[in-house]
Design an enzyme around this catalytic site. Sequence first.
Site, short mmCIF file in Angstrom:
data_model
loop_
_atom_site.label_atom_id
_atom_site.label_comp_id
_atom_site.label_asym_id
_atom_site.label_seq_id
_atom_site.Cartn_x
_atom_site.Cartn_y
_atom_site.Cartn_z
N TYR A 167 -34.55 5.84 -3.28
CA TYR A 167 -33.15 5.74 -3.11
C TYR A 167 -32.72 5.61 -1.74
O TYR A 167 -33.67 5.51 -0.57
CB TYR A 167 -32.75 7.42 -3.74
N ARG A 220 -21.11 -5.20 -1.77
CA ARG A 220 -21.10 -4.37 -0.72
C ARG A 220 -22.29 -3.35 -1.02
O ARG A 220 -21.87 -2.15 -1.34
CB ARG A 220 -19.61 -3.60 -0.60
N LYS A 238 -30.63 4.05 -8.61
CA LYS A 238 -29.80 4.77 -9.33
C LYS A 238 -30.33 5.15 -10.62
O LYS A 238 -30.22 6.49 -11.01
CB LYS A 238 -28.17 4.40 -9.70
N GLU A 310 -21.20 -0.11 -9.47
CA GLU A 310 -22.02 0.29 -8.29
C GLU A 310 -22.08 -0.85 -7.08
O GLU A 310 -22.09 -2.14 -7.40
CB GLU A 310 -23.32 0.65 -8.48
N ASP A 311 -21.42 -0.54 -5.88
CA ASP A 311 -21.30 -1.47 -4.86
C ASP A 311 -20.87 -2.82 -4.94
O ASP A 311 -21.44 -3.92 -4.15
CB ASP A 311 -22.98 -1.56 -4.27
N ASP A 333 -19.14 4.54 -9.11
CA ASP A 333 -19.64 5.47 -8.66
C ASP A 333 -19.26 5.77 -6.84
O ASP A 333 -19.24 6.91 -6.45
CB ASP A 333 -21.34 5.38 -8.42
N ASP A 334 -18.87 4.54 -6.41
CA ASP A 334 -18.54 4.60 -4.78
C ASP A 334 -17.24 5.30 -4.70
O ASP A 334 -16.91 5.80 -3.56
CB ASP A 334 -18.63 3.18 -4.51
N ASN A 475 -23.87 5.13 4.39
CA ASN A 475 -25.26 4.89 4.29
C ASN A 475 -25.59 3.47 4.42
O ASN A 475 -24.76 2.47 4.46
CB ASN A 475 -25.49 5.28 2.59
O1 LIG Z 1 -26.32 4.80 -2.83
C1 LIG Z 1 -25.95 5.61 -2.04
O2 LIG Z 1 -26.85 6.55 -1.36
C2 LIG Z 1 -24.76 6.15 -2.17
C3 LIG Z 1 -23.62 5.29 -2.62
O3 LIG Z 1 -23.26 5.08 -3.75
C4 LIG Z 1 -23.16 4.16 -1.48
O4 LIG Z 1 -23.58 4.38 -0.45
O5 LIG Z 1 -22.75 3.09 -1.88
MG LIG Z 2 -23.12 2.87 -4.09
#
Ligand SMILES: O=C([O-])CC(=O)C(=O)O
Ligand SMILES: [Mg+2]
Length: 650
Positions: A167, A220, A238, A310-311, A333-334, A475
Amino acid sequence: MFGIVPRSIMSGQKRRRRLFPVSPTPSVIRGLHYTNVYRSRSAISGQKAVLTEAVKAIKPDEVQKRHVTGDVISPGQVMGIEHLRDPRLNKGLAFTLEERQALGIHGLQPARFKSQEEQLELCRISIQRYQEDLNKYLYLTELHDRNEKLFFRLLSENIEHLMPIVYTPTVGLACQKFGLIYRRPRGLFITINDIGHVYDVIKNWPEPNVKAIVVTDGERILGLGDLGACGMGIPVGKLALYTALAGIKPHECLPIVLDVGTNNQNLLEDPLYVGLRQRRTTGKLYDDFVDEFMQAVVKRYGQNTLIQFEDFGNHNAFRFLDKYREEYCTFNDDIQGTASVAVSGLMASRRVTGKKLTENTFLFLGAGEAAIGIADLTVKALENEGLTEEQARERIWMVDIDGLLAVDRPEGNLEGHKKFYAKKHPPMKDFKAVVEEIKPSILIGASAAAGAFTPEILRMMATFNERPIVFALSNPTSKAECTAEQAYTNTDGRVIFSSGSPFGKVTVGEKVFHPGQGNNAYIFPGVALGVLLSGIHHISERIFLIASETVANHVSDTDLQRGSLYPPLSSIKEVSMQIAMKILDHAYEERIATVYPKPKDMRTYVQENLYKYYYEPALVPTWGWPDHPVVKTRAYPKSERKFYQPKETL
Ligand SMILES: O=C([O-])CC(=O)C(=O)O
Ligand SMILES: [Mg+2]
């Protein structure tokens, strides 16, 4: 229709290659209905006649029951070398002599028998031999592909050491190098060219019982920007945590990339890039594509399928959350996961500062998904402490790429939720000047602007506050607004610090600090588990506040004294269980659960549904196996069959 696979079709498939790296077992079963999958398997195993025989002999109810309960089904239909090649069935040297004989794998492995514990020890030794994190990542990926139970047991029993590999932060590097390290497919790549056929593509996924999807369009990836199809590492990582931290069964999880191209020029020119080599599709076509995807998921796997976004790029992330949250079982999640973990840290900080949240002034650097998500949930937390929404928003200041969110700033750029936080204040560009002007007690970075919390800014925070709170949440580590060391050393060790990616301990004078990791990994696995087990259709903000409170309540005084606002990573599995149980309580109280009758004891219910990463005895056929008569060798001496118990941990 059991066993009826026309010979002509099967033999015509001999030249077919193996299609899927993942367990073929359900495919075989589905193969009864989807003959193409069945055919491809039988062609490679060279056991088509045997398979037909076997399939005839398996009682359909038993197969279906075991599959639905999520256990590996191995009623013997995957025999010989194929049994070893199936990551779900493979136990390596842990197969007993009887299993080896009955499964037709006797002689395909060395003579030794090993317990899973011994295998874990070997894994640890292997990982330690690698110097570079990316190589450790590759080792673990290979293990995941080879022996699923061993991979998940290793991961969940060594979270502190291995989470930073599978991760954040290493997964970020893996995404950047995706074209180079890509070996075997894991997850679905659905491209914009598939528009009109998305359902058919999803149907190619060999698992019939998917319950949770993590999807990205790669625009992203962490704070690293547009990585296009290389973003697949994120849904994979994830979902590995879904299983390792919350016990959600791996075959119920499906990672997906929606490949609509990339605007990353380096990738477009990179010969190693594996995605569509075109610029991103946007506008109506893109929206139609995502719409079709959502509908296809429901058509294939049902309306309770959890879809975690996600992202995605900022703009799309908010739009899709608003558009789909009442229509589908979905969350971002973001926006929501990150918000939940940050607010949990803020809740825990009250025990250190002795201040209520309402007594603080919040300053955010960044006004993207994470920052706005945190701000919105902070407003809810402040309302819980008695403020009105308006009063709560007044305490929250934000700075984005154009400077302070001020009503009259010339750039405007105050769309969406940003406008709620825009202040009647002269526009200001310089972040340091804003810090000086606002004198925040809480500084939150979610900007992907590495080093933006300069030593000077950190020192200022220490002059305004006895215990300044600084969250550097971007991150991976290379994008953090400051390092843990910078935060502690520039505040005489008075800072209350946390970061999105992990930092090691920091020593200032006599004191040693162990900063916590304010990462959404504390939230999304538990939320997913709670949602799946209760059958909630829509995931409200309340769910994320429940998760925040649960994590905050899990922080001990010792954690706080060590400098962490979060429970240790080693307890994250228990935290996920707790979150799930709280969500279950809430769901039944509010009558939004759809799983009835209500379980009598929540903990037992949750525990009974968790993935089991211990090996189970292989089921072997009782009907005889013409190609694989049981090899009756001499019994092994007892000394050879004994399992050794390893002592070391990683
Ligand atoms: O993935 C991770 O560590 C946390 C997160 O969702 C991101 O930074 O987009
Ligand atoms: Mg993320």
